[in-house]
Motif scaffolding. Structure first.
Motif, mmCIF file in Angstrom:
data_model
loop_
_atom_site.group_PDB
_atom_site.id
_atom_site.type_symbol
_atom_site.label_atom_id
_atom_site.label_comp_id
_atom_site.label_asym_id
_atom_site.label_seq_id
_atom_site.Cartn_x
_atom_site.Cartn_y
_atom_site.Cartn_z
ATOM 1 N N ARG A 1 -6.644 -9.708 2.682
ATOM 2 C CA ARG A 1 -6.914 -9.559 4.122
ATOM 3 C C ARG A 1 -6.595 -10.807 4.924
ATOM 4 N NH1 ARG A 1 -12.198 -6.232 3.391
ATOM 5 N NH2 ARG A 1 -11.126 -4.289 2.882
ATOM 6 N N PRO B 1 -1.933 -0.312 13.901
ATOM 7 C CA PRO B 1 -0.844 -0.391 12.923
ATOM 8 C C PRO B 1 -1.398 -0.474 11.507
ATOM 9 C CG PRO B 1 -1.095 -2.494 14.062
ATOM 10 C CD PRO B 1 -2.033 -1.529 14.735
ATOM 11 N N ILE B 2 -0.753 0.230 10.591
ATOM 12 C CA ILE B 2 -1.140 0.193 9.171
ATOM 13 C C ILE B 2 -0.061 -0.536 8.378
ATOM 14 C CG2 ILE B 2 -1.681 1.586 7.139
ATOM 15 C CD1 ILE B 2 -3.823 1.774 9.298
ATOM 16 N N ALA B 3 1.149 -0.011 8.407
ATOM 17 C CA ALA B 3 2.328 -0.659 7.803
ATOM 18 C C ALA B 3 3.496 -0.166 8.633
ATOM 19 C CB ALA B 3 2.484 -0.281 6.341
ATOM 20 N N THR B 4 4.032 -1.043 9.474
ATOM 21 C CA THR B 4 5.020 -0.613 10.462
ATOM 22 C C THR B 4 6.189 0.118 9.795
ATOM 23 O OG1 THR B 4 6.224 -2.695 10.299
ATOM 24 C CG2 THR B 4 4.501 -2.559 11.989
ATOM 25 N N HIS C 1 8.419 -10.466 -0.299
ATOM 26 C CA HIS C 1 7.903 -10.794 1.024
ATOM 27 C C HIS C 1 9.072 -11.298 1.872
ATOM 28 C CE1 HIS C 1 3.320 -11.318 0.240
ATOM 29 N NE2 HIS C 1 3.778 -10.149 -0.150
ATOM 30 N N ILE D 1 6.749 -7.025 4.004
ATOM 31 C CA ILE D 1 7.342 -6.659 2.713
ATOM 32 C C ILE D 1 8.737 -6.108 3.002
ATOM 33 C CG2 ILE D 1 7.201 -5.052 0.771
ATOM 34 C CD1 ILE D 1 4.224 -5.450 0.742
ATOM 35 N N TYR E 1 1.511 -9.303 6.809
ATOM 36 C CA TYR E 1 2.604 -9.892 6.027
ATOM 37 C C TYR E 1 3.723 -8.879 5.875
ATOM 38 C CZ TYR E 1 -0.205 -7.698 2.242
ATOM 39 O OH TYR E 1 -0.955 -6.850 1.474
ATOM 40 N N THR F 1 8.777 -3.617 6.276
ATOM 41 C CA THR F 1 7.534 -3.114 6.864
ATOM 42 C C THR F 1 6.569 -4.276 7.021
ATOM 43 O OG1 THR F 1 5.732 -1.488 6.662
ATOM 44 C CG2 THR F 1 6.491 -2.493 4.621
ATOM 45 N N LEU F 2 5.811 -4.244 8.087
ATOM 46 C CA LEU F 2 4.796 -5.277 8.321
ATOM 47 C C LEU F 2 3.434 -4.671 7.957
ATOM 48 C CD1 LEU F 2 4.540 -8.188 9.388
ATOM 49 C CD2 LEU F 2 4.122 -7.213 11.667
ATOM 50 N N VAL F 3 2.824 -5.230 6.928
ATOM 51 C CA VAL F 3 1.567 -4.674 6.405
ATOM 52 C C VAL F 3 0.390 -5.232 7.200
ATOM 53 C CG1 VAL F 3 0.065 -4.498 4.382
ATOM 54 C CG2 VAL F 3 2.566 -4.433 4.101
ATOM 55 N N HIS F 4 -0.350 -4.343 7.857
ATOM 56 C CA HIS F 4 -1.533 -4.748 8.619
ATOM 57 C C HIS F 4 -2.826 -4.412 7.883
ATOM 58 C CE1 HIS F 4 0.436 -5.697 12.551
ATOM 59 N NE2 HIS F 4 1.358 -4.884 12.069
ATOM 60 N N ARG F 5 -2.743 -3.407 7.018
ATOM 61 C CA ARG F 5 -3.941 -2.968 6.296
ATOM 62 C C ARG F 5 -3.715 -3.371 4.841
ATOM 63 N NH1 ARG F 5 -8.012 -1.606 2.953
ATOM 64 N NH2 ARG F 5 -9.368 0.056 3.745
ATOM 65 N N ALA F 6 -4.501 -4.346 4.379
ATOM 66 C CA ALA F 6 -4.307 -4.883 3.030
ATOM 67 C C ALA F 6 -4.851 -3.916 1.977
ATOM 68 C CB ALA F 6 -5.017 -6.224 2.908
ATOM 69 N N GLY G 1 6.428 3.032 4.780
ATOM 70 C CA GLY G 1 6.894 2.275 5.937
ATOM 71 C C GLY G 1 8.290 1.718 5.690
ATOM 72 N N LEU G 2 8.546 1.268 4.463
ATOM 73 C CA LEU G 2 9.886 0.794 4.104
ATOM 74 C C LEU G 2 10.904 1.926 4.273
ATOM 75 C CD1 LEU G 2 8.973 -1.240 0.883
ATOM 76 C CD2 LEU G 2 9.958 -2.202 2.979
ATOM 77 N N THR H 1 0.879 -1.175 0.000
ATOM 78 C CA THR H 1 0.000 0.000 0.000
ATOM 79 C C THR H 1 0.916 1.225 0.000
ATOM 80 O OG1 THR H 1 0.030 -0.037 2.407
ATOM 81 C CG2 THR H 1 -1.840 -1.124 1.324
#
Lengths: 377, 117
Positions: free
Chosen positions: B67, A194-197, B88, B74, B72, B56-61, A144-145, A138
């Motif tokens: 979902r 959290p959305i994308a850490t 991934h 990235i 997951y 980054t850890l994606v929580h919102r798909a 986030g990266l 996203t």
């Protein structure tokens, strides 16, 4: 030479029933009235894009709808950098004699014109369709990266980012048009989902409906024009996968190109309008532009430097993070607020000295940068 | 275009390209070198080994079909051949970790999944 002679801004947030053209028209009408100009005075139109109303000729669609037959008109697409890129192009068009009064306008019902899933999905397409998008990223994931790397290299923390979210919210509380009008704390930002850490909900700008417009003119008949004294761009990459090292991103080069025309020193800047799609964006840009030392953007915020009464007031309308983000119009709100501050019309948000302002926008994932300096006449 | 069979076409491999003229190494496939413009870059298959550059850890798909997979991870990985790739990663990955690529199905395709060596 060119002047910004009029500005218009709608409230951001949920604008039920308003179309893209409605929001563009409202903002344009306000900007015309502010400049003291009539439709017939406008000979150039630049507009952004609308993700909910894609059109191959949005500028002429708008011109016909609004009732203008300009000599020059087209849309511009630089993602989040579009507003500042249009300001730069309008300045060039006016300075070179192509047009006398260019109306720059954008608006989008991005919040109510589609589902939230559609908004998130369409924005993620800024990534590479073969090598990135199939991985399920996203826009917050792309940033986030970047944020993870920035924290790794410069030792900044999630709390540092949160301070900037609180700052933008504090400013939005002073603006009746802002999308958000509830105060937030660092603890609340840290506890938001959290959305994308490392980015959490309150590190991210919202999706909004809204519109913004301004007029760039050869002559300042409004008697409250501000002068464009430099503008520059830099485009280093499109995709985060192909971005250069953090130290080689485009903000610095864009700033240098904007500064060189007049030899402007960054220390003389009195007001800052900086793109803030995410807290990481704002932190990085403040530091890349030299408005804070590396890793110290949040320290300056904590010190009150970026407040209305601080040494360098920043995004006093609340920025994208809390005034809202309706697409192209989102960053144009920064310019509208800058104009109000520079002309002493910001009401209870008025800063003491906005004699020299630096504006900076970015598009993509820190891909495209536009810097501009404005000076009080 | 050169043979492009890798994860982007459903094969468990990770390819990159090398310019025959200026030796530039790049990941996003095209028929010429983006650095010098020379045509017919060589397409090579990577070893799969690299180092995590960002994560980054994606929580919102981004799409409803993703979902069920959240959260997951990235990652951007600097592969040992000299290109940077997005992929991934296993949930434990941190910047600087030495990793090797595996593959897993995701959203109807195949994606590289890096794990610690």
């Amino acid at each position: 030479m060119s002047f910004i002679t009029g500005v218009g801004l709608t409230s951001f947030g949920r604008r039920e029933g308003c179309s893209t053209l409605d929001l563009m028209s409202m903002a344009a009408e306000s900007a015309l009235a502010d400049a003291g100009l009539a439709r017939r005075d406008i000979d150039g139109i630049l507009c952004g894009y609308s993700t909910v109303q894609p059109h191959i000729m949005l500028a002429t669609v708008f011109a016909e709808h609004f009732g203008i037959q300009p000599q020059y008109a087209h849309a511009v697409q630089v993602g989040g950098g579009t507003g500042m890129a249009m300001a730069m192009l309008a300045h060039i068009l006016v300075s070179s004699g192509v047009a006398k009064n260019v109306l720059v306008v954008a608006g989008e019902n991005r919040l109510t014109g589609q589902t939230r899933d559609a908004a998130v999905q369409s924005l993620a397409q800024v990534g590479h369709p073969v090598f990135e998008v199939p991985l399920g990223p996203t826009i917050p994931a792309y940033y986030g990266l970047v944020a993870s790397r920035y924290m790794h290299e410069h030792g900044v923390t999630e709390e540092d980012f949160a301070v900037l979210a609180v700052l933008m919210r504090d400013h939005a509380l002073m603006h009746p048009g802002a999308q958000f009008n509830e105060p937030i704390t660092v603890a609340e930002v840290m506890a938001s989902k959290p959305i994308a850490t490392p980015l959490k909900l309150l590190d991210c700008c919202p999706v909004s409906d809204g519109g913004a417009a301004f007029i760039v003119s050869r002559d300042d008949a409004s008697r409250h024009g501000v002068k464009v004294i430099g503008a520059g761009q830099a485009h280093t990459h499109q995709y985060v996968t192909t971005a250069p090292a953090l130290s080689d991103l485009g903000a610095g080069p864009a700033l240098a190109r904007a500064s060189e025309q007049r030899g402007i020193a960054i220390k003389n800047v009195r007001y800052a309008a900086i793109y803030d799609s995410f807290t990481i964006t704002l932190a990085m840009l403040l530091e890349d532009l030299g408005l804070a030392k590396r890793g110290e953007a949040s320290a300056r915020a904590r010190n009150g430097d970026f407040g209305v009464n601080g040494a360098l007031p920043l995004n006093t309308h609340g920025g994208l993070l809390s005034y809202g983000h309706c697409g192209v119009g989102g960053a144009m709100a920064h310019l509208v607020e800058t104009h109000l501050q520079m002309t002493g019309r910001a009401g209870h948000r008025q800063v003491k000295d906005a004699s020299l302002a630096l504006l900076h926008g970015d598009g993509g994932v820190l891909s495209s940068h536009v810097s501009m300096f404005l000076e009080q006449v | 275009m050169p043979d492009a069979a890798d994860w982007t076409t459903g094969k468990d491999a990770l390819n990159y390209q090398a310019c025959r003229a200026c030796k530039h190494i790049f990941y996003i496939r095209r028929a010429f070198c983006p650095q010098c413009g020379a045509g017919e870059p060589e397409t090579k298959t990577a070893s799969g080994r690299g180092v995590v550059y960002a994560e980054t850890l994606v929580h919102r798909a981004p799409v409803p079909e993703a979902r069920e997979h959240v959260p997951y991870k990235i990652v951007l990985v600097d592969i040992e051949e000299g290109a940077r790739v997005m992929a991934h990663g296993t949930l434990d990955l941190k910047i600087g970790d030495r990793v090797v690529a595996g593959y897993r199905p995701f959203l109807g395709g195949l994606v590289p999944l890096f794990g610690k060596i």
